[in-house]
Write a protein that holds these residues in place. Sequence first.
Motif, mmCIF file in Angstrom:
data_model
loop_
_atom_site.group_PDB
_atom_site.id
_atom_site.type_symbol
_atom_site.label_atom_id
_atom_site.label_comp_id
_atom_site.label_asym_id
_atom_site.label_seq_id
_atom_site.Cartn_x
_atom_site.Cartn_y
_atom_site.Cartn_z
ATOM 1 N N ARG A 1 12.217 -3.515 14.274
ATOM 2 C CA ARG A 1 12.896 -4.129 15.416
ATOM 3 C C ARG A 1 11.908 -4.837 16.329
ATOM 4 N N ALA A 2 10.751 -4.242 16.551
ATOM 5 C CA ALA A 2 9.751 -4.869 17.423
ATOM 6 C C ALA A 2 9.286 -6.202 16.842
ATOM 7 N N LEU A 3 9.103 -6.275 15.523
ATOM 8 C CA LEU A 3 8.687 -7.523 14.885
ATOM 9 C C LEU A 3 9.817 -8.549 14.907
ATOM 10 N N ALA A 4 11.051 -8.088 14.721
ATOM 11 C CA ALA A 4 12.188 -9.008 14.799
ATOM 12 C C ALA A 4 12.313 -9.582 16.205
ATOM 13 N N ASP A 5 12.167 -8.734 17.214
ATOM 14 C CA ASP A 5 12.271 -9.210 18.599
ATOM 15 C C ASP A 5 11.172 -10.215 18.908
ATOM 16 N N LEU A 6 9.966 -9.939 18.408
ATOM 17 C CA LEU A 6 8.870 -10.883 18.628
ATOM 18 C C LEU A 6 9.176 -12.213 17.959
ATOM 19 N N ALA A 7 9.612 -12.173 16.716
ATOM 20 C CA ALA A 7 9.923 -13.409 15.995
ATOM 21 C C ALA A 7 10.992 -14.211 16.734
ATOM 22 N N HIS A 8 12.045 -13.549 17.129
ATOM 23 C CA HIS A 8 13.158 -14.261 17.762
ATOM 24 C C HIS A 8 12.777 -14.814 19.135
ATOM 25 N N SER A 9 11.859 -14.151 19.811
ATOM 26 C CA SER A 9 11.421 -14.649 21.117
ATOM 27 C C SER A 9 10.653 -15.960 20.989
ATOM 28 N N TYR A 10 10.121 -16.227 19.797
ATOM 29 C CA TYR A 10 9.408 -17.479 19.530
ATOM 30 C C TYR A 10 10.249 -18.445 18.692
ATOM 31 N N ASN A 11 11.548 -18.182 18.596
ATOM 32 C CA ASN A 11 12.434 -19.006 17.765
ATOM 33 C C ASN A 11 11.968 -19.000 16.312
ATOM 34 N N MET A 12 11.525 -17.833 15.869
ATOM 35 C CA MET A 12 11.081 -17.632 14.496
ATOM 36 C C MET A 12 12.048 -16.673 13.797
ATOM 37 N N TYR A 13 11.814 -16.445 12.511
ATOM 38 C CA TYR A 13 12.662 -15.566 11.713
ATOM 39 C C TYR A 13 11.830 -14.432 11.122
ATOM 40 N N LEU A 14 12.536 -13.347 10.763
ATOM 41 C CA LEU A 14 11.887 -12.217 10.105
ATOM 42 C C LEU A 14 12.442 -12.065 8.700
ATOM 43 N N HIS A 15 11.540 -12.107 7.718
ATOM 44 C CA HIS A 15 11.879 -11.896 6.311
ATOM 45 C C HIS A 15 11.342 -10.555 5.853
ATOM 46 N N MET A 16 12.119 -9.880 5.016
ATOM 47 C CA MET A 16 11.673 -8.624 4.431
ATOM 48 C C MET A 16 11.651 -8.746 2.914
ATOM 49 N N ASP A 17 10.504 -8.424 2.311
ATOM 50 C CA ASP A 17 10.376 -8.322 0.865
ATOM 51 C C ASP A 17 10.766 -6.896 0.499
ATOM 52 N N GLY A 18 11.939 -6.748 -0.109
ATOM 53 C CA GLY A 18 12.470 -5.426 -0.430
ATOM 54 C C GLY A 18 12.541 -5.155 -1.912
ATOM 55 N N LEU B 1 0.826 -1.209 0.000
ATOM 56 C CA LEU B 1 0.000 0.000 0.000
ATOM 57 C C LEU B 1 0.859 1.258 0.000
ATOM 58 N N GLY B 2 2.168 1.085 -0.130
ATOM 59 C CA GLY B 2 3.064 2.226 -0.185
ATOM 60 C C GLY B 2 3.403 2.831 1.157
ATOM 61 N N THR B 3 3.041 2.146 2.234
ATOM 62 C CA THR B 3 3.338 2.644 3.574
ATOM 63 C C THR B 3 4.670 2.077 4.054
ATOM 64 N N LEU B 4 5.258 2.730 5.042
ATOM 65 C CA LEU B 4 6.600 2.384 5.507
ATOM 66 C C LEU B 4 6.610 1.953 6.967
ATOM 67 N N TYR B 5 7.458 0.974 7.244
ATOM 68 C CA TYR B 5 7.783 0.616 8.625
ATOM 69 C C TYR B 5 8.916 1.508 9.112
ATOM 70 N N SER B 6 8.806 2.010 10.324
ATOM 71 C CA SER B 6 9.937 2.689 10.948
ATOM 72 C C SER B 6 10.943 1.642 11.423
ATOM 73 N N LEU B 7 12.152 2.075 11.735
ATOM 74 C CA LEU B 7 13.146 1.133 12.242
ATOM 75 C C LEU B 7 12.669 0.491 13.539
ATOM 76 N N GLU B 8 12.004 1.279 14.362
ATOM 77 C CA GLU B 8 11.508 0.756 15.635
ATOM 78 C C GLU B 8 10.438 -0.317 15.420
ATOM 79 N N GLU B 9 9.601 -0.126 14.430
ATOM 80 C CA GLU B 9 8.553 -1.107 14.134
ATOM 81 C C GLU B 9 9.150 -2.411 13.601
#
Length: 339
Positions: free
Chosen positions: A154-171, A144-152
């Motif tokens: 990081r929050a998703l990465a921290d959540l993923a890692h806390s569950y032994n999951m990974y974060l992928h970015m489509d860039g 939709l053309g919207t942007l994640y901030s760096l803090e946003e």
Amino acid sequence: MRRGFGSDNHSGISREILTAIGGANEDHALAYGDDEWCARTEGIFRETFGPEAKVYFVFNGTGANVLCIDAMCRSHEAVVCAETAHINVDECGAPQRVVGCRLLTVETADGKLTPELVRTRLHGFGFEHHSQPKAISISQPTELGTLYSLEEIRALADLAHSYNMYLHMDGARLANAAVALGKSFKEMTTEVGVDCLSFGGTKNGMLMGESCVILNRVLDVEMKYRRKQMTQLCSKMRFIAAQFEAYLTTGLWRRNAEHSNAMAQLLQKEVKELGVRVMYPVQVNSVFVQLPADIWHALQKEYFFYDWDEAQNVVRWMCSFDTTEEDIHSFVASLKRLL
């Protein structure tokens, strides 16, 4: 075809890219990545994303996304993504067919996931009857053309890692996001916990070829075999590497993205003056507007563009690195006449 606002894939190729391809088209070179262009460009990727980064060149964005997902997930596992995510809407089921995993989609207001939204899909761990959540996938910028901030991020990465999951970015349009945020590629990915990245340039002046970038070396397991099995191993790979070399070392990525972002701002300004409703914040090179159906149907007879949400009469207009102010003025004049 008349130059319009259908897609940044409709644009041509930057001259710097054509020059780079021509430079790689001298004499013979070893195939399948064992050439000097690939060696140099792999080093450039390490400089760009960090010393642990490992790049795997592929033919297209679907290949990059699927290879990243395959690195993270097995067939009994699942990826949490926005309902609007490219991997869910526009990959023709490729992740499900090739990897065999499940996509757990989340409805969002603006295309962006939040930890609170993701948590609604984080259940059933250890229960053999349920696909096991193993990754979160986000797009930067979103569809939709919207942007994640760096803090946003990081929050998703921290959540993923806390569950032994990974974060992928489509860039696929990461350059547009970097310019809009005033951040480096590394700041938006490696430094905020992204584990793997689909990084593209086709939408920003390259001819073809994308990349799967492994940022977490835990995921770099037999990737060369996975890429080959997915039919994404290019024999004359130097022609992909040469493009990325020029793209990343000449400032081309930044110049092109700055221009397409600026053109979207101009397009937004001019259509707003006509009283047209812009649906989402214009942060990169896309403009989503709501128009009466008869108006956008009539406009499509002059210009090609996609209807995004036919039920809501929302259409999408994309600006490219070669969009001109005259292109926008002509387009808006046609719209004004119809209104």
